[in-house]
Scaffold this active site. Structure first.
Site, short mmCIF file in Angstrom:
data_model
loop_
_atom_site.label_atom_id
_atom_site.label_comp_id
_atom_site.label_asym_id
_atom_site.label_seq_id
_atom_site.Cartn_x
_atom_site.Cartn_y
_atom_site.Cartn_z
N CYS A 1 0.85 -1.19 0.00
CA CYS A 1 0.00 0.00 0.00
C CYS A 1 0.89 1.25 0.00
CB CYS A 1 -0.92 0.00 1.22
SG CYS A 1 -0.05 -0.01 2.78
N CYS B 1 3.27 1.59 2.90
CA CYS B 1 4.39 0.67 2.87
C CYS B 1 5.49 1.20 1.94
CB CYS B 1 3.92 -0.71 2.40
SG CYS B 1 2.45 -1.29 3.25
#
Lengths: 317, 75
Positions: free
Chosen positions: B10, B13
């Protein structure tokens, strides 16, 4: 005090006439924007600090000692305060199931976490007052608990993807942050969040102000008013593809409500927006087989529609 | 030194992965940076909220990102 400031700015400094359409619309816009940003900054900061005490790992420990019913209630409550972004839904789900937390209890958590959303809460409080905000939290919890119990009763463990049961979760031993670090984290979090959502708040309040000043009241009464028995399910259907952004939607809904949309319809709409999103379904497909995913959506949607009708009935005075 | 960034991919991240690269470059330390994306490996660290940072096998934090400065201080 904010109201006086907005009045002073719009009617004295800018010189628009009180009671005129542009005057009222702008006054509404200035006042609501200020109020919401003030609430957002304080509450998001406080919530970030509270959340730093509830890691998902700790939540898992608490829930693993509880069975159905008590577990469902506890899971729904912990769902409010435990932080996790939607991309963590999969590891979270696996982690919960692996530690022996019943499926229904896990779902109570997964439903309440996005549904009882702090931004939605703030927007509701700022625009409708604390009573509606509390009703939102209460009904959100109710939906999470009942839907979780229903899913648990259906015994659908076999519709969880097979690999989920094989994953072994290691021991983390994550260091606890100091209070100083928690404050720094909360400050950063608040700043990042405001940076991300401020345009939606401004646009949302702007649209709300426009509707407030200009939209004809009878238009909405006809389509989304108390007279339309399908308003609630319709609101839920419209809410599903509109993922996130309570920040932008609530001010618009507030204005719509002034023009005759019913409270229950509004609540149902917001719950659908936050709890029944399409991206969420795509993520959950990684851990759930289609049958369970459809059941989950069906049960939550039904619960939301019931809440909508319930509130329209209670508040129809 | 081995630094692992755990995350399913995501936005947060990715942000953490970049911050780690910046921190390593600025500090000038010898470090191998690995991005761990598969769920069983992430769970193997006992982490349930991503992104998470693991330095030499030890989970430093999870469920948030950090600035390059903060990570630099941890190296």
């Amino acid at each position: 005090m904010l109201k006086q400031f907005a009045d002073y700015l719009v009617f004295t400094l800018i010189g628009l006439a009180p009671g005129s359409r542009p005057g009222e619309a702008l006054d509404f816009f200035v006042y609501d924007t200020l109020k919401i940003f003030l609430l957002l900054t304080t509450i998001v900061f406080v919530v970030a600090i509270i959340r730093s005490y509830f890691s998902p790992e700790r939540t898992r420990r608490i829930l693993s000692h509880n069975r159905e019913y008590v577990g469902n209630v506890l899971a729904a409550l912990l769902g409010i305060v435990t932080p996790f972004c939607s991309c963590s839904a999969v590891p979270l789900f696996i982690g919960f199931v692996e530690s022996g937390i019943p499926l229904g209890v896990t779902f109570s958590f997964l439903i309440s976490s996005p549904m009882v959303n702090e931004i939605a809460l703030i927007m509701l409080w700022g625009l409708f007052g604390w009573k509606i905000a509390m009703i939102y939290v209460g009904t959100g919890l109710l939906v999470a608990v009942t839907a979780g119990i229903a899913i648990g009763r259906l015994r659908m463990e076999k519709y969880v993807q097979d690999y989920v049961w094989e994953v072994k979760v290691g021991q983390a031993g994550i260091q606890e942050q100091s209070f100083r670090e928690k404050i720094d984290y909360a400050r950063n979090y608040t700043r990042e969040l405001l940076k991300k959502i401020w345009p939606y708040v401004v646009i949302g309040v702007g649209m709300g102000a426009f509707i407030h000043g200009y939209a004809p009241a009878d238009f909405l009464l006809k389509y989304a008013g108390r007279g339309n028995p399908f308003a609630v399910p319709l609101a839920v259907l419209i809410g599903v593809p509109l993922y996130s952004n309570a920040a932008g939607i609530i001010p618009v809904v507030q204005a719509l409500m002034e023009k005759g949309m019913a409270v229950g319809t509004v609540l149902a709409f917001m719950m659908a927006v936050t709890a029944l999103s399409f991206p969420e379904a795509v993520i959950l497909k990684n851990v759930l087989k289609t049958r369970l995913l459809v059941t989950f959506f069906g049960i939550v949607a039904t619960a939301i529609v019931i809440v909508g009708y319930l509130f329209n009935a209670i508040l129809a005075t | 030194m081995k630094i692992e960034v755990l995350g399913t991919g995501c936005a947060k991240c990715k942000a953490l992965h970049e911050a780690v690269q910046t921190a390593v470059r600025e500090k000038g330390v010898e470090a191998e940076i690995v991005k761990v994306e598969d769920i069983p490996s992430i769970m193997g660290h006992g982490v349930m909220s991503t992104p998470a940072l693991v330095i030499d096998g030890k989970v430093v934090f999870s469920g948030r990102t950090a600035t390059a400065e903060e990570i630099g201080g941890l190296l």
